[in-house]
Design a protein around this motif. Structure first.
Motif, short mmCIF file in Angstrom:
data_model
loop_
_atom_site.label_atom_id
_atom_site.label_comp_id
_atom_site.label_asym_id
_atom_site.label_seq_id
_atom_site.Cartn_x
_atom_site.Cartn_y
_atom_site.Cartn_z
N LEU A 1 -2.76 -9.91 -33.17
CA LEU A 1 -2.77 -9.04 -31.99
C LEU A 1 -3.38 -9.78 -30.79
O LEU A 1 -4.25 -10.63 -30.94
CB LEU A 1 -3.55 -7.76 -32.29
N PRO A 2 -2.94 -9.42 -29.57
CA PRO A 2 -3.31 -10.20 -28.38
C PRO A 2 -4.66 -9.82 -27.77
O PRO A 2 -4.75 -9.46 -26.60
CB PRO A 2 -2.15 -9.88 -27.42
N PHE A 3 -5.73 -9.89 -28.55
CA PHE A 3 -7.04 -9.56 -28.02
C PHE A 3 -7.57 -10.67 -27.11
O PHE A 3 -7.27 -11.85 -27.29
CB PHE A 3 -8.04 -9.33 -29.16
N THR A 4 -8.40 -10.26 -26.15
CA THR A 4 -9.03 -11.21 -25.23
C THR A 4 -10.55 -11.22 -25.37
O THR A 4 -11.21 -12.08 -24.82
CB THR A 4 -8.69 -10.85 -23.77
N GLU A 5 -11.10 -10.25 -26.11
CA GLU A 5 -12.55 -10.11 -26.22
C GLU A 5 -12.93 -9.63 -27.61
O GLU A 5 -12.22 -8.86 -28.24
CB GLU A 5 -13.05 -9.11 -25.17
N ILE A 6 -14.07 -10.10 -28.09
CA ILE A 6 -14.65 -9.64 -29.35
C ILE A 6 -15.97 -8.93 -29.05
O ILE A 6 -16.84 -9.49 -28.38
CB ILE A 6 -14.92 -10.82 -30.31
N LYS A 7 -16.10 -7.70 -29.52
CA LYS A 7 -17.39 -7.01 -29.46
C LYS A 7 -17.98 -7.03 -30.86
O LYS A 7 -17.50 -6.35 -31.77
CB LYS A 7 -17.23 -5.57 -28.97
N LEU A 8 -19.02 -7.83 -31.02
CA LEU A 8 -19.61 -8.02 -32.35
C LEU A 8 -20.56 -6.87 -32.66
O LEU A 8 -21.44 -6.54 -31.86
CB LEU A 8 -20.35 -9.36 -32.38
N ASP A 9 -20.38 -6.26 -33.82
CA ASP A 9 -21.14 -5.07 -34.16
C ASP A 9 -22.65 -5.31 -34.16
O ASP A 9 -23.13 -6.37 -34.57
CB ASP A 9 -20.70 -4.58 -35.55
N GLY A 10 -23.40 -4.30 -33.71
CA GLY A 10 -24.85 -4.42 -33.58
C GLY A 10 -25.59 -4.65 -34.88
O GLY A 10 -26.76 -5.06 -34.89
N GLU A 11 -24.95 -4.40 -36.01
CA GLU A 11 -25.58 -4.65 -37.31
C GLU A 11 -26.04 -6.10 -37.44
O GLU A 11 -27.07 -6.39 -38.04
CB GLU A 11 -24.60 -4.29 -38.43
N MET B 1 -11.47 -16.66 -26.16
CA MET B 1 -11.90 -15.27 -26.01
C MET B 1 -13.38 -15.23 -25.63
O MET B 1 -14.11 -16.20 -25.83
CB MET B 1 -11.69 -14.50 -27.32
N THR B 2 -13.81 -14.10 -25.09
CA THR B 2 -15.22 -13.91 -24.79
C THR B 2 -15.85 -13.03 -25.86
O THR B 2 -15.14 -12.34 -26.61
CB THR B 2 -15.43 -13.29 -23.40
N VAL B 3 -17.17 -13.05 -25.94
CA VAL B 3 -17.90 -12.26 -26.94
C VAL B 3 -18.92 -11.37 -26.25
O VAL B 3 -19.65 -11.83 -25.36
CB VAL B 3 -18.62 -13.17 -27.96
N VAL B 4 -18.96 -10.10 -26.65
CA VAL B 4 -20.01 -9.18 -26.21
C VAL B 4 -20.81 -8.79 -27.45
O VAL B 4 -20.24 -8.33 -28.44
CB VAL B 4 -19.42 -7.91 -25.56
N MET B 5 -22.13 -9.00 -27.40
CA MET B 5 -22.99 -8.61 -28.52
C MET B 5 -23.49 -7.21 -28.31
O MET B 5 -24.20 -6.92 -27.34
CB MET B 5 -24.17 -9.59 -28.62
N GLU B 6 -23.12 -6.30 -29.21
CA GLU B 6 -23.56 -4.91 -29.11
C GLU B 6 -24.93 -4.72 -29.76
O GLU B 6 -25.37 -5.53 -30.57
CB GLU B 6 -22.57 -3.98 -29.82
#
Length: 412
Positions: free
Chosen positions: A308-318, A345-350
Motif C-alpha cells: 500500500l502507498p503509505f508515506t508515514e509510519i505512526k509507531l505505537d506508543g507501547e 517515509m517519515t516516522v511519528v512516535m506516539e
C-alpha cells in the motif's frame, strides 16, 4: 512508613530473610514468608490476603506465575524479585496486570532498599487497590447520533505533532469529541462504536474535515502552514465517492492536498479490494499523505508497507513506554526508523509522556513525536492559545469564542 501487610515468596533462605528485614525496616507491620508457591497459597488461605507480595518466579514446586494466577484475589499488588531476563520479566508484568493484580514494578536481584522503597510508594491497601468494574454507559441510538450530527455537536479536538529537534509544531491530529447538552463532553469510546455500527463514519469524517479546514485556512493566512491528520477507518475506503468529496472540500477552502494526511489504523480489519486500493492511490496522487497508524500492533504491518502507498509510519506508543528498560522496544524503534528511511517515509512516535523518553528518541534520530509530554488533545480555542504561546507571538485572533463544556469537563 508503609503499614502494609506483605508476603515474601522466595526459595533462597538468605535472600528471603533480607527481603523480610527490608520490609520491616520500611514499616510493614506484618510480613509473611514462604519458600514456594504452594506454601504461600496455603498461608494466604489460612491467614487472609496481603496488600503486597514480593515474588520470585523460578522455584521448585509451584512457581511464582502459577501462584499469582491461583492467588489473584488474595494479593493487592506485586513486586517482582527475579533474575530472569528483562524481556521475560516485562512479559510477566503484563500477565500480572491481566490477572487483575496491580504490578508495582520490577526490583530485580539483589534487592536494594531504596528501590523497594520507591516501588512501595505506589502501593495501596488491598481494600483500596481493588477497583470495581466501571459502569459502561449504553451506546447512543442511531437517532441520537443523527440528531447530534445535524446540530453540529461533534467537535474537533487537536493533538499536536512536534519536530523533536526544533520543537516546532509540524501538524495536528484531528480527533472527534461529542459535546452533548445533557452529558457534557464525550470521548470516542462513548460513541465511535455506535457511529461505526450505524454507518455514519463518513458523516463524522466530513464534519471534522470541514471544521479542520476552516482553522487550517485561518492559520495559513497568518503564515502558519500546518499538516492536519484525520483518522480513516478501513471500511471507508469502500466509498467510491470518498476522494471526489475530499477534493471538493479542499478546493472550496483553498487548502493544498499536501497539507492533509489520512491515518489508516493498522489494526483495523482490511480486505484489499480494487476500490480500497484505488482510493488510496487517488488520495496520494492528489497529494494527500497516508499514514499507517498504530504500527507494530497487528500482524500485517510489513505486508501493508509493501503493498500500500503509505508515506508515514505512526509507531505505537507501547514501544516508547518500554524504551528505557526494554532492549527489544529500543530495537523495534531503531529498526523502524531505518526501515522508514530506506522507504522514503517519515516516522511519528506516539505516546511520548516523559522528558526521558523525548531525549532517548532524540538520540535515536526520531523526527516527530506526539503525546502528553508535548500536549494533550485540546479544543480549537485551547489549541489557539497553546499554539500562540508555542510560537511566542501575540494571541492568534482566529475568531473562536471559548465554548462552555460544563464545569466538570476537562478539555481533553
Amino acid at each position: 512508613m508503609f503499614p502494609f501487610r506483605a508476603l515474601v515468596l522466595e526459595d533462597h533462605a538468605f535472600q528471603r530473610a533480607v527481603a523480610v528485614d527490608m520490609l520491616r525496616q520500611l514499616g510493614c507491620g506484618e510480613v509473611l514468608e514462604a519458600a514456594d508457591g504452594a506454601e504461600a497459597l496455603l498461608l494466604l488461605q489460612s491467614s487472609g490476603p496481603v496488600d503486597v507480595a514480593l515474588c520470585d518466579l523460578q522455584m521448585s514446586g509451584m512457581d511464582g506465575l502459577e501462584f499469582m494466577r491461583k492467588a489473584d484475589l488474595l494479593i493487592g499488588s506485586v513486586i517482582l524479585c527475579s533474575d530472569l531476563s528483562p524481556d521475560l520479566r516485562h512479559t510477566v508484568m503484563q500477565i500480572i496486570a491481566m490477572l487483575g493484580i496491580k504490578p508495582l514494578g520490577d526490583a530485580g536481584k539483589p534487592l536494594q532498599l531504596r528501590r523497594l522503597q520507591d516501588l512501595l510508594e505506589n502501593c495501596q491497601p488491598l481494600s483500596k487497590a481493588i477497583v470495581p468494574t466501571p459502569f459502561v454507559p449504553e451506546l447512543p441510538s442511531e437517532q441520537e447520533l443523527c440528531d447530534g450530527l445535524k446540530r453540529h455537536e461533534f467537535v474537533p479536538f487537536l493533538q499536536p505533532k512536534l519536530d523533536l529537534v526544533t520543537g516546532q509544531v509540524k501538524g495536528v491530529e484531528v480527533l472527534a469529541r461529542w459535546l452533548r447538552p445533557d452529558r457534557g463532553l464525550l470521548t470516542p469510546s462513548a460513541f465511535l462504536p455506535a457511529i461505526e455500527r450505524c454507518g455514519l463514519l463518513d458523516v463524522l469524517l466530513f464534519e471534522l474535515l470541514a471544521s479542520g479546514l476552516v482553522l487550517q485556512r485561518k492559520l495559513l493566512r497568518l503564515g502558519y502552514s500546518l499538516e492536519f491528520s484525520y483518522n480513516l477507518h478501513a471500511s471507508q475506503l469502500e466509498n467510491g465517492s470518498l476522494v471526489s468529496r475530499v477534493q471538493a472540500l479542499l478546493e472550496g477552502h483553498g487548502i493544498p492536498a499536501g497539507k492533509i494526511v489520512f491515518e489508516l489504523t493498522e489494526s483495523a480489519q482490511f480486505e484489499e479490494s480494487v476500490t480500497h486500493l484505488e482510493n488510496l492511490v487517488r488520495l496520494q496522487m492528489m497529494g494527500c499523505g497516508l499514514s499507517i497508524d498504530d504500527f507494530g500492533t497487528g500482524f500485517s504491518s510489513l505486508r501493508r508497507l509493501c503493498r500500500l502507498p503509505f508515506t508515514e509510519i505512526k509507531l505505537d506508543g507501547e514501544f516508547v513506554r518500554g524504551l528505557t528498560q526494554q532492549p527489544r522496544s529500543r530495537a523495534v524503534i531503531e529498526n523502524t526508523l531505518a526501515l522508514a528511511k530506506s522507504l522514503g517515509m517519515t516516522v511519528v512516535m506516539e505516546g511520548v509522556e516523559t522528558r526521558e523518553q523525548h531525549q532517548e528518541l532524540l538520540a535515536l534520530g526520531c523526527p516527530l513525536g506526539q503525546g502528553y509530554f508535548y500536549a494533550r488533545p485540546m479544543s480549537v480555542w485551547a489549541f489557539t492559545d497553546w499554539f500562540s504561546q508555542s510560537v511566542r507571538s501575540a494571541t492568534l485572533h482566529l475568531g473562536y469564542p471559548r465554548p462552555n463544556y460544563g464545569e466538570s469537563c476537562l478539555i481533553y
